[in-house]
Design a protein around this motif. Structure first.
Motif, PDB file in Angstrom:
ATOM      1  N   SER A  17      13.310  -9.499  -7.266  1.00 48.71           N
ATOM      2  CA  SER A  17      13.569  -8.778  -8.505  1.00 48.71           C
ATOM      3  C   SER A  17      13.605  -7.264  -8.296  1.00 48.71           C
ATOM      4  O   SER A  17      14.655  -6.639  -8.442  1.00 48.71           O
ATOM      5  N   ARG A  18      12.474  -6.673  -7.923  1.00 50.96           N
ATOM      6  CA  ARG A  18      12.436  -5.215  -7.772  1.00 50.96           C
ATOM      7  C   ARG A  18      12.874  -4.804  -6.372  1.00 50.96           C
ATOM      8  O   ARG A  18      12.454  -5.410  -5.385  1.00 50.96           O
ATOM      9  N   ARG A  19      13.612  -3.726  -6.323  1.00 49.71           N
ATOM     10  CA  ARG A  19      14.045  -3.242  -5.022  1.00 49.71           C
ATOM     11  C   ARG A  19      12.856  -2.691  -4.229  1.00 49.71           C
ATOM     12  O   ARG A  19      12.738  -2.895  -3.019  1.00 49.71           O
ATOM     13  N   CYS A  20      11.917  -2.010  -4.928  1.00 53.20           N
ATOM     14  CA  CYS A  20      10.742  -1.454  -4.258  1.00 53.20           C
ATOM     15  C   CYS A  20       9.955  -2.558  -3.559  1.00 53.20           C
ATOM     16  O   CYS A  20       9.479  -2.390  -2.430  1.00 53.20           O
ATOM     17  N   CYS A  21       9.852  -3.706  -4.235  1.00 55.64           N
ATOM     18  CA  CYS A  21       9.082  -4.816  -3.666  1.00 55.64           C
ATOM     19  C   CYS A  21       9.834  -5.472  -2.514  1.00 55.64           C
ATOM     20  O   CYS A  21       9.223  -5.905  -1.535  1.00 55.64           O
ATOM     21  N   ALA A  22      11.147  -5.542  -2.634  1.00 54.98           N
ATOM     22  CA  ALA A  22      11.948  -6.090  -1.537  1.00 54.98           C
ATOM     23  C   ALA A  22      11.753  -5.230  -0.286  1.00 54.98           C
ATOM     24  O   ALA A  22      11.604  -5.735   0.828  1.00 54.98           O
ATOM     25  N   GLU A 114       0.821  -1.874  -7.085  1.00 57.09           N
ATOM     26  CA  GLU A 114       0.205  -3.160  -6.752  1.00 57.09           C
ATOM     27  C   GLU A 114       1.266  -4.218  -6.450  1.00 57.09           C
ATOM     28  O   GLU A 114       1.108  -5.027  -5.531  1.00 57.09           O
ATOM     29  N   HIS A 115       2.371  -4.202  -7.212  1.00 54.69           N
ATOM     30  CA  HIS A 115       3.412  -5.219  -6.961  1.00 54.69           C
ATOM     31  C   HIS A 115       3.989  -5.063  -5.562  1.00 54.69           C
ATOM     32  O   HIS A 115       4.282  -6.046  -4.890  1.00 54.69           O
ATOM     33  N   CYS A 116       4.090  -3.812  -5.103  1.00 60.58           N
ATOM     34  CA  CYS A 116       4.630  -3.575  -3.766  1.00 60.58           C
ATOM     35  C   CYS A 116       3.659  -4.041  -2.682  1.00 60.58           C
ATOM     36  O   CYS A 116       4.058  -4.572  -1.654  1.00 60.58           O
ATOM     37  N   ARG A 117       2.370  -3.847  -2.948  1.00 64.00           N
ATOM     38  CA  ARG A 117       1.373  -4.292  -1.971  1.00 64.00           C
ATOM     39  C   ARG A 117       1.381  -5.796  -1.814  1.00 64.00           C
ATOM     40  O   ARG A 117       1.287  -6.321  -0.706  1.00 64.00           O
TER      41      ARG A 117
HETATM   42 ZN   LIG Z   1       7.295  -2.964  -6.172  1.00 61.30          ZN
END
Ligand SMILES: [Zn+2]
Length: 298
Positions: A17-22, A114-117
């Motif tokens: 979903s999120r590019r940051c998380c990808a 936190e979602h990125c971690r």
């Molecule tokens: Zn993220």
């Protein structure tokens, strides 16, 4: 299918979903991959689900495609990036000086959310992690060849509320968990709640079985003890009967002796109920002890 590969399959269902998380997931993958340096980024996996996720993930995160994809039918699937512009794009995204040869570190600045971690942990687990089948034991580990990365991952995990342990094995540095609760929490946090649930159920079942076994063993031990005690009482009474007429004993002792002789298999509670009038188990025990003392004196 192993528990570990099932967990990885579940993780690979996490939507991009999120590019940051990808990007964070790619980062975790690369730091826990077989090779990530100036010349090449190489990811080797046996997980079909992970292999299916990788191209889409790197495309979503960096708009890049792999220079080498696995050949069909391989057990170990190899993905590789070698084009200098792609490698420097990765370095730049993670805040590295492109072309630098210094040891890898986790750049906390790109993992503030936190979602990125969670995504980073997921990537690290997919590339360098494994979890033992809960039927065999509780163990989850994340292994990397980079010393500092492991140390910094420990810090990140602690900040996220985990209490990982650390060890070295060969050229690898590992963060690991041995507690079922910690493994359950970690799997849930990185996106594998079903695997976490399976582990929890396996533990509940094991605990329950352990409890029942303990009780059965305990009952059996008590029964053995009761049988041994009854045998000793019978021996005492027979010894007394060999030397005297049991009817000459005080009435309460005579009654106890007769009841035990007539009912060698009964428990003390059952015997006590047969007395006239019925007495307590401890009173009967006292009388039988008295008989033992008399037999010893003779
Ligand atoms: Zn993220």
């Amino acid at each position: 299918m192993s528990f570990s590969s099932d967990a990885k399959r579940e993780l690979c269902r996490a939507p991009l979903s999120r590019r940051c998380c990808a990007q964070a997931e790619c980062y975790g993958i690369l730091l826990y991959a077989n090779r990530f340096d100036r010349g090449e980024a190489r990811i080797v996996t046996e997980s079909a689900a992970f292999a299916a996720r990788l191209p889409a993930l790197f495309k979503k995160a960096f708009h890049i495609t792999f220079d080498r994809l696995p050949e069909a039918g391989q057990g170990k699937r190899i993905f590789s990036l070698t084009a200098p512009d792609k490698l420097s794009a990765l370095s730049a995204a993670f805040g590295y000086d492109p072309g630098s040869t210094v040891a890898h570190h986790i750049n906390f600045a790109v993992l503030e959310e936190e979602h990125c971690r969670s995504a980073f942990f997921r990537g690290a687990f997919l590339a360098g992690g494994s979890v033992t089948d809960p039927a065999k034991g509780y163990h989850l580990e994340l292994a990397t060849s980079h010393y500092s990365v492991n140390r910094e991952l420990l810090t990140l995990l602690r900040e996220a509320g985990f209490a990982p342990k650390s060890a070295a094995r060969g050229a690898n540095h590992m963060a690991y968990f041995k507690q079922s609760e910690a493994i359950t929490d970690f799997l849930t946090a990185i996106g594998a709640p079903l695997a976490a649930m399976e582990l929890m159920n396996a533990k509940a079942e094991k605990d329950l079985r352990g409890g029942v076994n303990r009780r059965v063993n305990c009952d059996a031990a008590n029964l053995d003890k009761a049988v041994d005690a009854a045998q000793a009482q019978l021996e005492d009474i027979r010894r007394l009967a060999g030397r005297m007429d049991l009817a000459e004993l005080p009435p309460k002792l005579a009654e106890a002796a007769r009841l035990r002789m007539d009912n060698p298999e009964m428990t003390l509670t059952e015997l006590a109920a047969l007395c006239e009038p019925p007495i307590t188990k401890s009173s009967l025990s006292h009388r039988l002890k008295k008989l033992g003392e008399l037999a010893g004196e003779m």
